[in-house]
Design an enzyme around this catalytic site. Structure first.
Site, PDB file in Angstrom:
ATOM      1  N   HIS A 175       0.836  -1.197   0.000  1.00  0.00           N
ATOM      2  CA  HIS A 175       0.000   0.000   0.000  1.00  0.00           C
ATOM      3  C   HIS A 175       0.876   1.255   0.000  1.00  0.00           C
ATOM      4  CE1 HIS A 175      -3.626   2.368   1.160  1.00  0.00           C
ATOM      5  NE2 HIS A 175      -2.722   3.101   1.804  1.00  0.00           N
ATOM      6  N   GLU A 176       1.847   1.302   0.896  1.00  0.00           N
ATOM      7  CA  GLU A 176       2.720   2.480   0.988  1.00  0.00           C
ATOM      8  C   GLU A 176       3.612   2.617  -0.240  1.00  0.00           C
ATOM      9  OE1 GLU A 176       1.961   4.754   2.961  1.00  0.00           O
ATOM     10  OE2 GLU A 176       0.667   3.549   4.249  1.00  0.00           O
ATOM     11  N   HIS A 182       1.593   4.305  -2.880  1.00  0.00           N
ATOM     12  CA  HIS A 182       1.618   5.764  -2.739  1.00  0.00           C
ATOM     13  C   HIS A 182       2.903   6.334  -3.326  1.00  0.00           C
ATOM     14  CE1 HIS A 182      -2.028   6.283  -0.522  1.00  0.00           C
ATOM     15  NE2 HIS A 182      -1.600   5.711   0.594  1.00  0.00           N
ATOM     16  N   HIS A 212      -5.530   6.731  -2.621  1.00  0.00           N
ATOM     17  CA  HIS A 212      -6.467   5.764  -2.054  1.00  0.00           C
ATOM     18  C   HIS A 212      -7.629   5.543  -3.021  1.00  0.00           C
ATOM     19  CE1 HIS A 212      -4.919   7.013   2.094  1.00  0.00           C
ATOM     20  NE2 HIS A 212      -4.456   5.807   1.826  1.00  0.00           N
TER      21      HIS A 212
END
Length: 114
Positions: free
Chosen positions: A46-47, A50, A56
């Site tokens: 997830h990070e 980014h 998101h």
């Protein structure tokens, strides 16, 4: 590890889980923090998402067509994580993805009890 590169993702043990979305305008090292509870495979992906420019999934400009965000149930201080992005400030790729690694889980940052 040392690098001769000007632009890179600096993954470090921090207090929280976070990364800037996409490359910094001015370049240079981009911090990616993996704090307590942030070292599971999904959170790391997830990070990293980014860091390469993914927002998101639940912040898409069209998200209200796919889900309901009950802002009153969001933990204090995390409301910004659920703000909808302006259509002209972001780009969507395909249909809304309920299985996206960039979509928070049902009870993520939930202040109530189950």
């Amino acid at each position: 590890r040392e690098t001769n590169e000007n632009d890179y993702v600096d993954i470090h043990k921090g207090d929280k889980c976070y990364s800037r979305v996409g490359k910094s305008f001015n370049g240079g090292p981009q911090p990616l923090s993996l704090g307590k509870g942030c070292t599971d495979f999904g959170t790391i992906l997830h990070e990293l998402g980014h860091s390469v420019g993914f927002n998101h999934e639940h912040s898409r400009s069209d998200r209200d067509e796919y889900l309901i965000v009950h802002k009153e149930n969001v933990l204090s201080g995390y409301e910004r994580d659920f703000e909808k992005l302006w259509e002209n400030k972001t780009r969507t790729i395909g249909d809304f993805d309920y299985d996206s690694i960039m979509l928070y889980g049902l009870l993520c940052l939930f202040k109530g009890s189950v």
